[in-house]
Scaffold this active site. Structure first.
Site, PDB file in Angstrom:
ATOM      1  N   SER A  63      25.301  37.875  37.589  1.00 19.68           N
ATOM      2  CA  SER A  63      26.624  37.875  38.554  1.00 19.68           C
ATOM      3  C   SER A  63      27.939  37.950  37.731  1.00 19.68           C
ATOM      4  O   SER A  63      27.821  37.711  36.488  1.00 19.68           O
ATOM      5  CB  SER A  63      26.739  36.303  39.157  1.00 19.68           C
ATOM      6  OG  SER A  63      26.064  36.002  40.139  1.00 19.68           O
ATOM      7  N   GLU A 118      45.009  44.339  41.008  1.00 15.80           N
ATOM      8  CA  GLU A 118      45.054  44.487  42.379  1.00 15.80           C
ATOM      9  C   GLU A 118      44.308  43.619  43.249  1.00 15.80           C
ATOM     10  O   GLU A 118      44.465  43.502  44.187  1.00 15.80           O
ATOM     11  CB  GLU A 118      44.795  45.978  42.745  1.00 15.80           C
ATOM     12  CG  GLU A 118      45.775  46.803  42.076  1.00 15.80           C
ATOM     13  CD  GLU A 118      45.606  47.214  40.577  1.00 15.80           C
ATOM     14  OE1 GLU A 118      46.265  47.958  40.039  1.00 15.80           O
ATOM     15  OE2 GLU A 118      44.361  46.847  40.241  1.00 15.80           O
ATOM     16  N   SER A 119      43.402  42.644  42.504  1.00 14.72           N
ATOM     17  CA  SER A 119      42.516  41.423  42.902  1.00 14.72           C
ATOM     18  C   SER A 119      41.308  41.569  42.019  1.00 14.72           C
ATOM     19  O   SER A 119      41.347  40.853  41.024  1.00 14.72           O
ATOM     20  CB  SER A 119      42.483  41.701  44.495  1.00 14.72           C
ATOM     21  OG  SER A 119      41.883  40.533  44.981  1.00 14.72           O
ATOM     22  N   HIS A 129      26.746  40.064  42.495  1.00 17.88           N
ATOM     23  CA  HIS A 129      25.573  39.249  42.409  1.00 17.88           C
ATOM     24  C   HIS A 129      24.177  40.204  42.711  1.00 17.88           C
ATOM     25  O   HIS A 129      24.305  40.928  43.785  1.00 17.88           O
ATOM     26  CB  HIS A 129      25.417  38.031  43.116  1.00 17.88           C
ATOM     27  CG  HIS A 129      24.236  37.308  42.825  1.00 17.88           C
ATOM     28  ND1 HIS A 129      24.484  36.459  41.663  1.00 17.88           N
ATOM     29  CD2 HIS A 129      23.066  37.003  43.186  1.00 17.88           C
ATOM     30  CE1 HIS A 129      23.257  35.621  41.609  1.00 17.88           C
ATOM     31  NE2 HIS A 129      22.385  36.076  42.399  1.00 17.88           N
ATOM     32  N   CYS A 134      44.660  44.841  46.818  1.00 18.00           N
ATOM     33  CA  CYS A 134      45.760  44.683  47.366  1.00 18.00           C
ATOM     34  C   CYS A 134      46.646  45.883  47.195  1.00 18.00           C
ATOM     35  O   CYS A 134      46.585  46.290  46.135  1.00 18.00           O
ATOM     36  CB  CYS A 134      46.474  43.423  46.975  1.00 18.00           C
ATOM     37  SG  CYS A 134      45.631  41.956  47.207  1.00 18.00           S
TER      38      CYS A 134
END
Length: 126
Positions: free
Chosen positions: A55, A62-63, A68, A83
């Site tokens: 994971s 930008e985010s 996983h 974003c």
């Protein structure tokens, strides 16, 4: 109506066990996917599970990109959330498809942070 971000939920099937179980390789593919899409990578962290699976998250200006893996099933679940207009999450997904050598990919995009632009008259009525 305007969206603050685009969130692609992608499912990668038919990937090789050894790829999805290799923490350094998964990390490299995820970071490179962010860079390929034009994102600015800030930091990343990945964890290897026992007996298998990885994971991790790549934080971008930008985010983020998150993953996983289920190596025993040849499957990986990935989120690519961006974003603004600079980064296209689909470019990252396309890179991931190649990097993980997925035989099948199911992906959909969800607009996030919908902004409903209203007229000054409508705003005053509220």
């Amino acid at each position: 109506m305007k969206a603050l971000g685009r969130h692609v939920l992608a499912e990668f099937y038919g990937c090789e066990f050894d790829t999805l179980n290799d923490i350094k390789l998964v990390e490299k593919i995820m970071v490179n996917a962010a860079l390929e899409a034009g994102a600015e990578v800030r930091e990343f962290v990945f964890h290897k599970f026992s007996p298998q699976g990885v994971s991790g998250v790549v934080v971008i200006s930008e985010s983020h990109l998150a993953i996983h893996t289920w190596p025993e099933l040849g499957y990986a679940a990935v989120d690519v959330f961006t974003c603004g207009d600079k980064v296209d999450p689909w470019e990252a997904c396309n890179y991931l498809t190649r990097g993980f050598r997925a035989k099948r990919v199911l992906a959909k995009e969800q607009k996030r942070g919908l902004i409903f632009e209203t007229s000054p008259q409508a705003a005053q009525a509220v």
